[in-house]
Scaffold this motif. Structure first.
Motif, PDB file in Angstrom:
ATOM      1  N   THR A 143      27.857   4.856   2.631  1.00 55.37           N
ATOM      2  CA  THR A 143      29.179   5.209   2.125  1.00 55.37           C
ATOM      3  C   THR A 143      29.918   3.921   1.784  1.00 55.37           C
ATOM      4  O   THR A 143      29.967   3.005   2.599  1.00 55.37           O
ATOM      5  CB  THR A 143      29.976   6.007   3.186  1.00 55.37           C
ATOM      6  N   ALA A 144      30.451   3.868   0.578  1.00 56.15           N
ATOM      7  CA  ALA A 144      31.231   2.705   0.150  1.00 56.15           C
ATOM      8  C   ALA A 144      32.711   3.063   0.266  1.00 56.15           C
ATOM      9  O   ALA A 144      33.150   4.070  -0.289  1.00 56.15           O
ATOM     10  CB  ALA A 144      30.880   2.327  -1.281  1.00 56.15           C
ATOM     11  N   ASP A 145      33.455   2.234   0.984  1.00 55.09           N
ATOM     12  CA  ASP A 145      34.869   2.542   1.192  1.00 55.09           C
ATOM     13  C   ASP A 145      35.793   1.531   0.517  1.00 55.09           C
ATOM     14  O   ASP A 145      36.985   1.538   0.728  1.00 55.09           O
ATOM     15  CB  ASP A 145      35.198   2.641   2.680  1.00 55.09           C
ATOM     16  N   ARG A 146      35.209   0.651  -0.324  1.00 50.95           N
ATOM     17  CA  ARG A 146      36.052  -0.308  -1.049  1.00 50.95           C
ATOM     18  C   ARG A 146      35.394  -0.723  -2.353  1.00 50.95           C
ATOM     19  O   ARG A 146      34.182  -0.640  -2.492  1.00 50.95           O
ATOM     20  CB  ARG A 146      36.379  -1.522  -0.189  1.00 50.95           C
ATOM     21  N   ILE A 147      36.232  -1.153  -3.281  1.00 50.81           N
ATOM     22  CA  ILE A 147      35.756  -1.710  -4.543  1.00 50.81           C
ATOM     23  C   ILE A 147      36.298  -3.127  -4.654  1.00 50.81           C
ATOM     24  O   ILE A 147      37.276  -3.476  -3.979  1.00 50.81           O
ATOM     25  CB  ILE A 147      36.163  -0.839  -5.757  1.00 50.81           C
ATOM     26  N   HIS A 148      35.667  -3.932  -5.490  1.00 50.43           N
ATOM     27  CA  HIS A 148      36.008  -5.347  -5.562  1.00 50.43           C
ATOM     28  C   HIS A 148      36.237  -5.776  -7.002  1.00 50.43           C
ATOM     29  O   HIS A 148      35.425  -5.465  -7.879  1.00 50.43           O
ATOM     30  CB  HIS A 148      34.882  -6.196  -4.970  1.00 50.43           C
ATOM     31  N   LEU A 149      37.320  -6.485  -7.219  1.00 55.20           N
ATOM     32  CA  LEU A 149      37.599  -7.131  -8.493  1.00 55.20           C
ATOM     33  C   LEU A 149      37.034  -8.544  -8.375  1.00 55.20           C
ATOM     34  O   LEU A 149      37.427  -9.299  -7.476  1.00 55.20           O
ATOM     35  CB  LEU A 149      39.112  -7.168  -8.761  1.00 55.20           C
ATOM     36  N   LEU A 150      36.073  -8.869  -9.234  1.00 54.14           N
ATOM     37  CA  LEU A 150      35.428 -10.182  -9.192  1.00 54.14           C
ATOM     38  C   LEU A 150      35.868 -11.017 -10.381  1.00 54.14           C
ATOM     39  O   LEU A 150      36.305 -10.483 -11.406  1.00 54.14           O
ATOM     40  CB  LEU A 150      33.895 -10.034  -9.269  1.00 54.14           C
ATOM     41  N   THR A 159      32.717 -14.338  -7.830  1.00 55.53           N
ATOM     42  CA  THR A 159      33.322 -14.324  -6.509  1.00 55.53           C
ATOM     43  C   THR A 159      34.446 -13.286  -6.480  1.00 55.53           C
ATOM     44  O   THR A 159      34.978 -12.906  -7.526  1.00 55.53           O
ATOM     45  CB  THR A 159      33.827 -15.731  -6.119  1.00 55.53           C
ATOM     46  N   VAL A 160      34.805 -12.829  -5.287  1.00 54.92           N
ATOM     47  CA  VAL A 160      35.813 -11.776  -5.143  1.00 54.92           C
ATOM     48  C   VAL A 160      37.205 -12.337  -5.413  1.00 54.92           C
ATOM     49  O   VAL A 160      37.603 -13.345  -4.849  1.00 54.92           O
ATOM     50  CB  VAL A 160      35.757 -11.145  -3.737  1.00 54.92           C
ATOM     51  N   TYR A 161      37.935 -11.653  -6.284  1.00 48.50           N
ATOM     52  CA  TYR A 161      39.332 -11.966  -6.560  1.00 48.50           C
ATOM     53  C   TYR A 161      40.210 -11.142  -5.613  1.00 48.50           C
ATOM     54  O   TYR A 161      41.133 -11.654  -5.011  1.00 48.50           O
ATOM     55  CB  TYR A 161      39.658 -11.643  -8.015  1.00 48.50           C
ATOM     56  N   GLU A 162      39.887  -9.836  -5.510  1.00 48.62           N
ATOM     57  CA  GLU A 162      40.633  -8.962  -4.610  1.00 48.62           C
ATOM     58  C   GLU A 162      39.783  -7.743  -4.266  1.00 48.62           C
ATOM     59  O   GLU A 162      38.947  -7.315  -5.046  1.00 48.62           O
ATOM     60  CB  GLU A 162      41.940  -8.508  -5.275  1.00 48.62           C
ATOM     61  N   THR A 163      39.991  -7.214  -3.059  1.00 46.14           N
ATOM     62  CA  THR A 163      39.261  -6.038  -2.575  1.00 46.14           C
ATOM     63  C   THR A 163      40.255  -4.897  -2.399  1.00 46.14           C
ATOM     64  O   THR A 163      41.373  -5.106  -1.932  1.00 46.14           O
ATOM     65  CB  THR A 163      38.567  -6.361  -1.242  1.00 46.14           C
TER      66      THR A 163
END
Length: 169
Positions: A143-150, A159-163
């Motif tokens: 189960t994925a509970d977050r998405i990431h702006l890279l 690299t991750v800019y914001e989660t």
């Protein structure tokens, strides 16, 4: 600057994908295994703040999504990519559609949720590798509970800019 939106699967799935990516994916060192929700797009520092706010409000409207992987697939003949096929629950399709319509809905390919494990292969190499991998039994339920702006760095790595957490807090 170039940005993208992804889901990072669990460590167990990433470790499994990386065991193959080390050999078959030249992008192995540039980005961890992921499911692309929004293909790379250009945005300025000013624009990305507004985009991040939009992503946050979209993420709040979605519950965590199931990530089920049951087989290895290929995009041949379109391109020589081998991937872990993510069974596409409706929520994942809806999340992808919502993100794409919120930010310039143009996309080069139809949405096929997957985690790339091999790419940029010659036809012969693709045939050999896919021929041996496609019969591999794969079974992951996550189960994925977050998405990431890279964002992409000058050396090509991401690299991750914001989660953003899925669902209301």
């Amino acid at each position: 600057m170039k940005f993208g939106i992804v889901i990072f699967p669990s460590k167990k799935i990433q470790d499994y994908a990386n065991s193959m990516r080390r050999r078959y994916d030249p992008h192995y060192a540039l980005i961890p295994p992921h499911i692309t929700l929004k293909s790379p797009f250009e945005a300025t520092e000013e624009e990305i703040k507004e985009i991040a706010n939009k992503i946050d409000s979209i993420a709040r409207n979605f519950k965590p999504v199931n990530v089920n992987i049951k087989k290895i697939g290929s995009f041949k003949p379109v391109n020589n990519v081998i991937y872990l096929k993510v069974e596409s629950p409706e929520e994942l399709d809806s999340l992808h559609n919502e993100l794409n319509s919120a930010f310039d809905g143009d996309q080069e390919y139809n949405f096929v949720p997957h985690i790339t494990i091999g790419q940029k292969m010659s036809d012969d190499e693709h045939s050999d590798v896919y021929g041996s991998l496609r019969m591999t039994k794969v079974q992951f339920d996550d189960t994925a509970d977050r998405i990431h702006l890279l964002y992409q760095l000058d050396n090509g790595s991401w690299t991750v800019y914001e989660t953003f957490r899925l669902g209301k807090e």
